[in-house]
Every structure is written in structure tokens, then in C-alpha cells.
Design a protein around this motif. Structure first.
Motif, PDB file in Angstrom:
ATOM      1  N   ILE A 131       0.849  -1.196   0.000  1.00 49.75           N
ATOM      2  CA  ILE A 131       0.000   0.000   0.000  1.00 49.75           C
ATOM      3  C   ILE A 131       0.880   1.240   0.000  1.00 49.75           C
ATOM      4  CG2 ILE A 131      -1.865   1.233   1.173  1.00 49.75           C
ATOM      5  CD1 ILE A 131      -1.227  -2.205   2.413  1.00 49.75           C
ATOM      6  N   THR A 132       0.609   2.129  -0.930  1.00 52.79           N
ATOM      7  CA  THR A 132       1.247   3.442  -0.948  1.00 52.79           C
ATOM      8  C   THR A 132       0.216   4.465  -0.482  1.00 52.79           C
ATOM      9  OG1 THR A 132       2.628   2.803  -2.826  1.00 52.79           O
ATOM     10  CG2 THR A 132       2.431   5.158  -2.360  1.00 52.79           C
ATOM     11  N   ALA A 133       0.594   5.284   0.483  1.00 53.33           N
ATOM     12  CA  ALA A 133      -0.374   6.207   1.067  1.00 53.33           C
ATOM     13  C   ALA A 133       0.203   7.613   1.159  1.00 53.33           C
ATOM     14  CB  ALA A 133      -0.793   5.725   2.451  1.00 53.33           C
ATOM     15  N   ARG A 134      -0.703   8.596   1.023  1.00 59.33           N
ATOM     16  CA  ARG A 134      -0.294   9.986   1.213  1.00 59.33           C
ATOM     17  C   ARG A 134       0.030  10.250   2.681  1.00 59.33           C
ATOM     18  NH1 ARG A 134      -1.540  13.688  -2.545  1.00 59.33           N
ATOM     19  NH2 ARG A 134      -2.044  15.252  -0.966  1.00 59.33           N
ATOM     20  N   ARG A 135      -0.755   9.666   3.572  1.00 55.10           N
ATOM     21  CA  ARG A 135      -0.534   9.785   5.008  1.00 55.10           C
ATOM     22  C   ARG A 135      -0.724   8.411   5.647  1.00 55.10           C
ATOM     23  NH1 ARG A 135       1.204  13.754   3.350  1.00 55.10           N
ATOM     24  NH2 ARG A 135       0.790  15.942   3.938  1.00 55.10           N
ATOM     25  N   ILE A 136       0.132   8.111   6.601  1.00 58.39           N
ATOM     26  CA  ILE A 136       0.070   6.822   7.295  1.00 58.39           C
ATOM     27  C   ILE A 136      -0.081   7.083   8.788  1.00 58.39           C
ATOM     28  CG2 ILE A 136       1.290   4.665   7.805  1.00 58.39           C
ATOM     29  CD1 ILE A 136       2.780   5.039   5.131  1.00 58.39           C
ATOM     30  N   SER A 296       7.619  12.868   8.065  1.00 58.52           N
ATOM     31  CA  SER A 296       6.537  13.855   8.087  1.00 58.52           C
ATOM     32  C   SER A 296       5.222  13.338   7.516  1.00 58.52           C
ATOM     33  CB  SER A 296       6.959  15.113   7.327  1.00 58.52           C
ATOM     34  OG  SER A 296       7.203  14.812   5.960  1.00 58.52           O
ATOM     35  N   ARG A 297       5.259  12.228   6.785  1.00 51.77           N
ATOM     36  CA  ARG A 297       4.029  11.654   6.236  1.00 51.77           C
ATOM     37  C   ARG A 297       3.352  10.681   7.198  1.00 51.77           C
ATOM     38  NH1 ARG A 297       3.290  11.842   0.615  1.00 51.77           N
ATOM     39  NH2 ARG A 297       4.962  12.887  -0.541  1.00 51.77           N
ATOM     40  N   VAL A 298       4.020  10.385   8.301  1.00 50.20           N
ATOM     41  CA  VAL A 298       3.538   9.335   9.202  1.00 50.20           C
ATOM     42  C   VAL A 298       3.238   9.904  10.586  1.00 50.20           C
ATOM     43  CG1 VAL A 298       4.056   7.093  10.243  1.00 50.20           C
ATOM     44  CG2 VAL A 298       4.920   7.640   7.946  1.00 50.20           C
ATOM     45  N   ILE A 321      -5.240  14.432  14.659  1.00 52.38           N
ATOM     46  CA  ILE A 321      -4.579  14.241  13.362  1.00 52.38           C
ATOM     47  C   ILE A 321      -5.548  14.313  12.187  1.00 52.38           C
ATOM     48  CG2 ILE A 321      -2.741  12.885  14.437  1.00 52.38           C
ATOM     49  CD1 ILE A 321      -3.974  10.435  12.993  1.00 52.38           C
ATOM     50  N   ILE A 322      -6.832  14.067  12.415  1.00 55.28           N
ATOM     51  CA  ILE A 322      -7.792  14.221  11.312  1.00 55.28           C
ATOM     52  C   ILE A 322      -7.809  15.662  10.824  1.00 55.28           C
ATOM     53  CG2 ILE A 322     -10.284  14.327  10.855  1.00 55.28           C
ATOM     54  CD1 ILE A 322     -10.542  11.612  12.218  1.00 55.28           C
ATOM     55  N   ARG A 323      -7.759  16.615  11.736  1.00 52.97           N
ATOM     56  CA  ARG A 323      -7.709  18.032  11.342  1.00 52.97           C
ATOM     57  C   ARG A 323      -6.485  18.307  10.479  1.00 52.97           C
ATOM     58  NH1 ARG A 323     -10.086  22.216  13.904  1.00 52.97           N
ATOM     59  NH2 ARG A 323      -8.105  23.369  13.966  1.00 52.97           N
ATOM     60  N   SER A 324      -5.361  17.703  10.872  1.00 52.91           N
ATOM     61  CA  SER A 324      -4.112  17.948  10.159  1.00 52.91           C
ATOM     62  C   SER A 324      -4.049  17.191   8.840  1.00 52.91           C
ATOM     63  CB  SER A 324      -2.935  17.550  11.050  1.00 52.91           C
ATOM     64  OG  SER A 324      -1.716  17.638  10.367  1.00 52.91           O
ATOM     65  N   ALA A 325      -4.360  15.891   8.864  1.00 49.26           N
ATOM     66  CA  ALA A 325      -4.185  15.047   7.685  1.00 49.26           C
ATOM     67  C   ALA A 325      -5.233  15.295   6.608  1.00 49.26           C
ATOM     68  CB  ALA A 325      -4.216  13.571   8.103  1.00 49.26           C
ATOM     69  N   LEU A 326      -6.452  15.635   7.012  1.00 51.91           N
ATOM     70  CA  LEU A 326      -7.522  15.809   6.029  1.00 51.91           C
ATOM     71  C   LEU A 326      -7.713  17.259   5.595  1.00 51.91           C
ATOM     72  CD1 LEU A 326     -10.330  13.410   7.295  1.00 51.91           C
ATOM     73  CD2 LEU A 326      -8.458  12.946   5.719  1.00 51.91           C
TER      74      LEU A 326
END
Length: 472
Positions: A131-136, A296-298, A321-326
Motif C-alpha cells: 500500500i502506498t499512502a499519502r498519510r500513514i 513527516s508523512r507518518v 490528526i484528522i484536522r491535520s491530515a484531512l
């Protein structure tokens, strides 16, 4: 090998991971969730849920044996330990659908029942899927810490992961560890008819305020639990049904079963964090105040992030983290408003600073407000008058609250609200509490802060006297 691309990859389906997955997918993100063991994680299967169910059984047995103070004859409870465990299993099964794979797939989450391991800073392999993800988000939780006590590897022992599967009642349960887990399980088992000895290397309930902790410990000793403090285990020996624990000062404790409850360790094995450039500490994965790792992606949340190890903290982290990641919004964690509770009877709860911490931080600016349960009418009616609330106040604002007594875990929530929103004592005092409730204790504590300012003030009395003379 199957390859997937997603917006958010969540590793771990415990409280924090499920909260992130549910929130993110319902807001429009593509989400993949990995779980190699049980959906719901430790809290549902081995922690909060089964322990509180077992405590409930213990309370039921205790109530039968101590009903005479209410005008009801005492009876000796007939405990079926296996049936108690059936009750525990039923509680888990009742809650499990909320955390199930089917529910999350219904929300739109792609659930893969495999453990994940990093193969690059942006890729995680789970079984035959990459799996490749923008955020983990790493939300793998924690496991029981089992220290290397000589002989322990040769003796059968229980942890919270195996205790709730035990079907035969321990005759004499030895518990190494006098923290919340150890003390909760001690009281539950002594109420169900087992003898119990708690062996603690330092002070029992040592992370809580000593004065309120002492109220709880006195009650536990009064119910027949032997609590040995300053008793660091140095050797374990024996065989099934006959276990001995020797401590450094030479004391030896004998029992039929041994429960290890000395703490938790972050679940990081198998993640291959080096491949992702993620640093760790002794406590867990290293994170900043935004819960970002050195990649920084994790993100890392909950127990694995090495901070406060509570289910509600993992849920709180998810929101951060939802506020930050989304939404790419600035969002940072704080800990001063996080409550915790130990579900013994009486309960023990804390939010913010203890008295000792507040004195060190604020010196002479600190005021400590106290109110005893013995002055609460509902507590009197229910014969639950053993208890105390202490509110640490600086310039009219609460900075910490310690409670020991009935429903302390419920009472602490109001103070968590106050600290989270930086409220003042006058706002708590302005609340109208239903009568008669245990919850009035919170309002009475706030009132105790203002009472000397109103009733012992010569200025107030002078003003009232003047007003009364001038009133028509």
C-alpha cells in the motif's frame, strides 16, 4: 503482489485507528485499514471492556454479602467463575459489532486482515499487498510488559491478554504490579471469592495523589487484599497451582496463580520503522506535538506514541490528526485536560495536576479546595460516604482535580471540561446541579472556594450592612 494507493493508511484497528478510519472515510478520504489480530484491539478484547465486566460481577457478589446496612439480609454469594467469564464474553460480543470488519467495510474502509511492515517511507506491505499512502497512521497500541524476573520463564503466569480466558477460579491470586490494572483485578477477584496478594515494587497507585489513593487502598485492605509495597520481585518459582514470588528484602509470597500487571510496552515489533525513517524512544515512537513522527508523512497515536496510555487518549489523538491530515489545519495535542480513572470501589480519578505537582508549579499562588463525600446527601442515602474531592486552584482557575469516592470517574468529566476550556471556578459554581445527586459534589467543591471570600470577608459584611440600612 497486489499494489494499492490510498489517501490514509491506518495500521491497527484499536480505538485510535478505528476512530481515524471512520472519521476519514466519512469525510471523503480513501482509507485502508490493517489489522493482523482482533478488531477492536486491546480495549475491547483484553482491557477496558472485559475488566469492567468482571468488576461488575464482583460488585454484584459484594452487594449480596453486604446488604444488611440497607435493611436487607446478607447472603453468601454463590459464584460460578466460569459463568462470570461467560458474562464477560457476552459483553465483548455485544460491543464487537461496532468495531467489526463488516461495519467498517460498510462505511467504505478497505480492511486488510494482515500485519503491516514498512518497506519504504511511503509504502507498507501487508501480506501480499503493498500500500502506498499519502498519510500513514500507526495505531498499533501496546501489550503487557513482562519484566525479566529470574524464573518467570519457567512458571505459568497470566497477563490481561490471558486472564479473561481463565475458566477456573484462582484460589490465591498473586499480582505483581500495584497500578490501576493490578488493583482493579485484585478487588474484582477478592469479591468473587479468591484470596489476593498484590506485590508492588514501589507504592501502590503511585501515579495518583497520595491522599486520595490512600482512601482507596484502605478500602481494598479492608476487603481482605494483602498489599505489599516496596516489594520488588527478585525471583519467581514453582509450578502450576503452586507459585512463589520472592522479593528483594527476602519476603516470599505464595499463591495458586500469578498475574503480571507491571505496565505496558508499545507495539513496534515487526513494523520495520527504520525503513521509513521513523525514530523511537524507550517509551514508543517519537512524535512531536502534532503527533507526527520523524517521517513527516507518518503519524503515531495512542499507546504506541509513548505517552498517556488510555483508550480515550487514542480517540483524542485521532481527532487531532484528522484536522491535520484531512484539512491541512494546524492541530496540536495537549495533555493538561486528559482525565484518568481507576475503577475500584471507591473509584479514583485525576485530571490535570495533583496537589504536589501544583505546589511545585505554582507555589504560594495555589489554593487547595476540599469537599468530603460525607456531606453529600445522596452519598449518605446510599451509604457511600467515604470519599474526597480536591481541586487545585490558581487565580480562580482549576489546574487539577483529584477525586476518590463513588462515581469519581463520572465526576471527573466536568473538571476535564473545565480544564479543556480554561474555565474558572465561578463558571462551575454557577451550575445548578440536580438534587440529590453525587454530582452535587462538584458544585459544592466550587462553592467551597468562594465561601470564605463571601462569608468570612469583613468587606462583604460591611457592604451588606450598608445596603440593608438604605433599603426601603
Amino acid at each position: 503482489m497486489t499494489k494499492l494507493k490510498t489517501d490514509i493508511l491506518v495500521i491497527g484497528a484499536g480505538s485510535g485507528g478505528l476512530s481515524v478510519a471512520a472519521g476519514a472515510v466519512q469525510m471523503g478520504a480513501r482509507v485502508v485499514l490493517l489489522e493482523g489480530h482482533k478488531m477492536g484491539g486491546d480495549c475491547l478484547n483484553y482491557g477496558c471492556v472485559p475488566s469492567k465486566a468482571l468488576i461488575a460481577s464482583g460488585k454484584a457478589a459484594y452487594a449480596q454479602a453486604h446488604a444488611d446496612k440497607f435493611g436487607v439480609a446478607n447472603v453468601i454469594p454463590k459464584v460460578d467463575y466460569a459463568a462470570v467469564k461467560d458474562h464477560v464474553a457476552d459483553v465483548i460480543d455485544t460491543i464487537a459489532p461496532v468495531d467489526s470488519q463488516e461495519r467498517f467495510e460498510g462505511l467504505g474502509v478497505q480492511v486488510i486482515r494482515e500485519f503491516g511492515t514498512f518497506i519504504s517511507p511511503t509504502e507498507v506491505q501487508a501480506g501480499d499487498t503493498v500500500i502506498t499512502a499519502r498519510r500513514i497512521v500507526i495505531a498499533t497500541g501496546s501489550s503487557p510488559l513482562v519484566p525479566p524476573i529470574p524464573g518467570l520463564d519457567k512458571v505459568p503466569y497470566l497477563t490481561n491478554e490471558t486472564l479473561f480466558g481463565l475458566r477456573e477460579q484462582p484460589d490465591h491470586l498473586l499480582i505483581i504490579g500495584g497500578g490501576p490494572i493490578g488493583m482493579e483485578m485484585a478487588q474484582a477477584h477478592v469479591r468473587l471469592g479468591s484470596r489476593v496478594t498484590v506485590i508492588e515494587g514501589d507504592k501502590a497507585l503511585g501515579k495518583d495523589d497520595p491522599e486520595t489513593a490512600a482512601i482507596v487502598l484502605d478500602r481494598l485492605r479492608g476487603e481482605g487484599i494483602e498489599i505489599a509495597e516496596d516489594a520488588m520481585a527478585s525471583e519467581v518459582r514453582g509450578k502450576p497451582g503452586m507459585v512463589e514470588v520472592e522479593v528483594k528484602d527476602g519476603r516470599v509470597f505464595k499463591g495458586s496463580h500469578l498475574l503480571m500487571a507491571v505496565g505496558r510496552k508499545a507495539n513496534m515489533d515487526g513494523l520495520n520503522l527504520d525503513a521509513a525513517g521513523i525514530a523511537t524512544t524507550r517509551a514508543g515512537i517519537k512524535v512531536d506535538d502534532r503527533l507526527k513522527t520523524t517521517n513527516s508523512r507518518v503519524y503515531a497515536i495512542g499507546d504506541v506514541a509513548g505517552g498517556m496510555q488510555f483508550t480515550h487518549v487514542a480517540g483524542y489523538h485521532a481527532g487531532v490528526i484528522i484536522r491535520s491530515a484531512l484539512f491541512a489545519l494546524p492541530s496540536k495535542q495537549r495533555t493538561d485536560h486528559i482525565p484518568w480513572a481507576t475503577y475500584t470501589e471507591p473509584e479514583l480519578a485525576q485530571v490535570g495536576q495533583t496537589e504536589a505537582q501544583a505546589r511545585q508549579a505554582h507555589g504560594d499562588k495555589l489554593e487547595v479546595v476540599r469537599f468530603e463525600y460525607a456531606h453529600n446527601d445522596r452519598a449518605i442515602a446510599e451509604r457511600k460516604t467515604t470519599g474526597l474531592i480536591k481541586v487545585m486552584v490558581v487565580k480562580g482557575r482549576p489546574v487539577g482535580v483529584s477525586i476518590a469516592g463513588a462515581q469519581a470517574g463520572e465526576l471527573i468529566n466536568l473538571w476535564a471540561l473545565a480544564l479543556a476550556n480554561r474555565m474558572k471556578m465561578k463558571q462551575v459554581a454557577a451550575m445548578v446541579a440536580a438534587y440529590p445527586t453525587i454530582g452535587e459534589i462538584n458544585k459544592r467543591a466550587a462553592g467551597a472556594y468562594f465561601s470564605p471570600r463571601l462569608f468570612d470577608s469583613p468587606v462583604v459584611k460591611r457592604v451588606v450592612g450598608l445596603v440593608q440600612r438604605w433599603l426601603p
